[in-house]
Design a protein around this motif. Structure first.
Motif, PDB file in Angstrom:
ATOM      1  N   UNK A  51     -23.187  56.613   0.186  1.00  0.00           N
ATOM      2  CA  UNK A  51     -22.276  57.353   1.058  1.00  0.00           C
ATOM      3  C   UNK A  51     -22.537  57.023   2.523  1.00  0.00           C
ATOM      4  N   UNK A  52     -23.811  56.954   2.912  1.00  0.00           N
ATOM      5  CA  UNK A  52     -24.150  56.595   4.288  1.00  0.00           C
ATOM      6  C   UNK A  52     -23.704  55.169   4.596  1.00  0.00           C
ATOM      7  N   UNK A  53     -23.898  54.260   3.638  1.00  0.00           N
ATOM      8  CA  UNK A  53     -23.481  52.876   3.834  1.00  0.00           C
ATOM      9  C   UNK A  53     -21.969  52.788   4.032  1.00  0.00           C
ATOM     10  N   UNK A  54     -21.225  53.530   3.242  1.00  0.00           N
ATOM     11  CA  UNK A  54     -19.775  53.520   3.370  1.00  0.00           C
ATOM     12  C   UNK A  54     -19.336  54.034   4.729  1.00  0.00           C
ATOM     13  N   UNK A  55     -19.920  55.116   5.174  1.00  0.00           N
ATOM     14  CA  UNK A  55     -19.551  55.690   6.471  1.00  0.00           C
ATOM     15  C   UNK A  55     -19.880  54.736   7.614  1.00  0.00           C
ATOM     16  N   UNK A  71     -15.084  43.314  -4.762  1.00  0.00           N
ATOM     17  CA  UNK A  71     -16.223  42.890  -5.575  1.00  0.00           C
ATOM     18  C   UNK A  71     -16.428  43.835  -6.761  1.00  0.00           C
ATOM     19  N   UNK A  72     -16.431  45.117  -6.462  1.00  0.00           N
ATOM     20  CA  UNK A  72     -16.671  46.115  -7.506  1.00  0.00           C
ATOM     21  C   UNK A  72     -15.607  46.034  -8.598  1.00  0.00           C
ATOM     22  N   UNK A  73     -14.363  45.850  -8.182  1.00  0.00           N
ATOM     23  CA  UNK A  73     -13.269  45.758  -9.153  1.00  0.00           C
ATOM     24  C   UNK A  73     -13.434  44.536 -10.043  1.00  0.00           C
ATOM     25  N   UNK A  74     -13.715  43.374  -9.425  1.00  0.00           N
ATOM     26  CA  UNK A  74     -13.865  42.149 -10.197  1.00  0.00           C
ATOM     27  C   UNK A  74     -15.069  42.159 -11.112  1.00  0.00           C
ATOM     28  N   UNK A  80     -20.328  52.509  -6.120  1.00  0.00           N
ATOM     29  CA  UNK A  80     -21.592  52.947  -5.540  1.00  0.00           C
ATOM     30  C   UNK A  80     -22.684  51.901  -5.719  1.00  0.00           C
ATOM     31  N   UNK A  81     -22.809  51.340  -6.914  1.00  0.00           N
ATOM     32  CA  UNK A  81     -23.866  50.355  -7.144  1.00  0.00           C
ATOM     33  C   UNK A  81     -23.607  49.067  -6.371  1.00  0.00           C
ATOM     34  N   UNK A  82     -22.351  48.664  -6.257  1.00  0.00           N
ATOM     35  CA  UNK A  82     -22.024  47.420  -5.555  1.00  0.00           C
ATOM     36  C   UNK A  82     -22.242  47.561  -4.054  1.00  0.00           C
ATOM     37  N   UNK A  83     -21.879  48.681  -3.480  1.00  0.00           N
ATOM     38  CA  UNK A  83     -22.100  48.855  -2.038  1.00  0.00           C
ATOM     39  C   UNK A  83     -23.594  48.910  -1.731  1.00  0.00           C
ATOM     40  N   UNK A  84     -24.384  49.447  -2.657  1.00  0.00           N
ATOM     41  CA  UNK A  84     -25.834  49.478  -2.451  1.00  0.00           C
ATOM     42  C   UNK A  84     -26.428  48.076  -2.504  1.00  0.00           C
ATOM     43  N   UNK A  85     -25.940  47.234  -3.417  1.00  0.00           N
ATOM     44  CA  UNK A  85     -26.511  45.898  -3.585  1.00  0.00           C
ATOM     45  C   UNK A  85     -26.057  44.908  -2.516  1.00  0.00           C
ATOM     46  N   UNK A  86     -24.822  45.043  -2.013  1.00  0.00           N
ATOM     47  CA  UNK A  86     -24.260  43.974  -1.187  1.00  0.00           C
ATOM     48  C   UNK A  86     -23.938  44.346   0.259  1.00  0.00           C
TER      49      UNK A  86
END
Length: 344
Positions: A51-55, A71-74, A80-86
Motif C-alpha cells: 500500500x505504501x509503495x502504491x501511494x 505485469x500482474x495481469x500477464x 500486491x505481490x508484484x508491486x512488492x517484487x518489482x
C-alpha cells in the motif's frame, strides 16, 4: 587455466501505453531464466508494504504503477505481490560497484555486480506517455543506467545501505528520471521529490553538455556541477562523508586510475569503451562470486544520441542509434553475447 562462461543479454523493444508495456514484459518473466530470480526478489522484498509503495508511485510516477498492473495481469499474480517484487520500494539489496567517466560529451560506464542478480536485459523503450530511452534494466521495471530521447543520461552508483529510509531503490529512480525528465535541471528537481531507500550517487549528463553528480541519502541530496567527472561508490562532500562505508579504498583507487586515463589517453567514445572493457584494465573487475565483477560496458553519447554496448570483457562493441530506434528503422539483435570469468 582460467575458465570463462557465456553471458547472454536479451535485447528488448517495448512500445505502447504503460499497461501494455508491463503486460509485454510479463512474458519474459515467465521464462525459466527469471524463475529463480523471482524467488530472490520475494526474499528481498519482504520489508515492502504494498500500500505504501502504491501511494509513493502514484505521487512520483503513475505510469510505473500502470506498468506494474500490466505485469500482474500477464503473470496472473496478485497485484500486491508484484508491486512488492518489482517497484523497488523498501527493498534490500546487496552491495554493487559502478565506475563512470564523462569527458568531451561522452559518458562511459562499467557496471560491476553478480550475474546471479543481473537482469541481463538491454531495453529499448518508446512508451506512448513519457520519453523513449535505451538502458540496462534491473528488476524489470528499473534501470541501472540509460539515455533518453532528449539526451539525458543517468547512472547509479551504490554508496551504502546502512543508512536507510522509506523509499525506492536507485534503479527505480533512474527509470523515473529517464522517462519524465528532459534535462539535468528537471532531473535534479525530480530527485528531490522521490523518497530514497539507500545512499547512492547519481551521475548525469545532458545534451547541453551539463554534467552533475548528485550525492543522495534518504534525507539529503547534494549536487556537484562539473565540466567532466569521475564517479565511483563513495560520497566526497563534507556533509555526507560520514555516510560512506567503513572502507572505500577500492572506490578511491578507481578514481585515481581514471585520472591517469584522462591525462594519458585519447578520449573518443570508442577509445574510452576499449579502456573500460579491456579485461586487463584496472577498471575491469572479475570478482563475480563476491558481487563485484564487470558485467557490461556502455558509452552514451547524448549529442549524437548513440550508444556503444559491450557485454563481458574484451567484447566486440555494438553501436545503436536512438534516432533510428524512434523512427522504427533500427534492426535489433535478439541477444548480445559476451564472456566473463567463471565464478568458482
Amino acid at each position: 587455466m582460467k575458465k570463462y562462461e557465456d553471458l547472454v543479454v536479451s535485447v528488448v523493444s517495448l512500445m505502447g501505453d504503460a499497461y501494455d508495456v508491463g503486460f509485454q514484459q510479463s512474458k519474459e518473466i515467465q521464462s525459466s531464466a527469471h524463475l529463480v530470480q523471482d524467488e530472490l526478489l520475494l526474499a528481498l522484498s519482504a520489508t515492502c508494504n504494498a500500500q505504501e509503495a502504491q501511494e509513493a508511485l502514484q505521487y512520483v510516477s503513475p505510469n510505473l504503477l500502470q506498468e506494474i498492473k500490466g505485469l500482474a495481469s500477464g503473470l496472473e499474480q496478485s497485484y500486491e505481490s508484484v508491486i512488492k517484487m518489482y517497484s523497488g520500494y523498501n527493498m534490500t539489496f546487496p552491495d554493487m560497484g559502478c565506475t563512470s567517466f564523462v569527458h568531451d560529451g561522452h559518458y562511459v560506464r562499467n557496471y560491476d555486480f553478480s550475474p546471479a542478480l543481473y537482469d541481463a536485459r538491454l531495453v529499448f523503450s518508446n512508451p506512448s506517455e513519457g520519453y523513449a530511452s535505451i538502458g540496462f534494466s534491473q528488476q524489470i521495471i528499473g534501470r541501472l543506467d540509460g539515455m533518453n530521447e532528449k539526451g539525458l543520461v543517468v547512472g547509479l552508483h551504490f554508496v551504502n545501505n546502512e543508512w536507510e529510509g522509506d523509499g525506492f531503490l536507485a534503479s527505480t529512480i533512474v527509470r523515473i528520471l529517464l522517462e519524465r525528465c528532459k534535462n539535468i535541471e528537471e532531473a535534479v528537481l525530480q530527485l528531490k521529490k522521490i523518497p530514497h531507500r539507500y545512499c547512492y550517487n547519481y551521475s548525469m549528463i545532458d545534451q547541453s553538455g551539463k554534467v552533475v553528480v548528485v550525492e543522495a541519502t534518504p534525507t539529503e541530496q547534494i549536487v556537484f556541477e562539473k565540466h567532466s567527472f569521475m564517479c565511483t561508490n563513495h560520497f566526497e562532500s563534507q556533509e555526507l562523508k560520514e555516510k560512506n562505508k567503513a572502507s572505500i579504498d577500492n572506490s578511491i583507487q578507481r578514481k585515481r586510475y581514471i585520472n591517469h586515463f584522462v591525462a594519458n589517453a585519447c578520449t573518443t567514445a570508442m577509445s574510452a569503451f576499449q579502456y573500460f572493457n579491456d579485461g586487463d584494465s584496472p577498471l575491469f573487475f572479475k570478482q563475480y562470486k563476491e558481487y563485484f565483477g564487470t558485467l557490461h560496458t556502455v558509452v552514451y553519447s547524448p549529442n549524437q544520441l548513440e550508444v556503444i554496448v559491450g557485454i563481458g570483457e574484451n567484447s566486440e562493441p555494438l553501436t545503436f542509434s536512438m534516432h533510428q530506434f524512434i523512427r522504427g528503422e533500427l534492426i535489433l539483435p535478439t541477444t548480445i553475447k559476451g564472456k566473463i570469468l567463471q565464478a568458482i
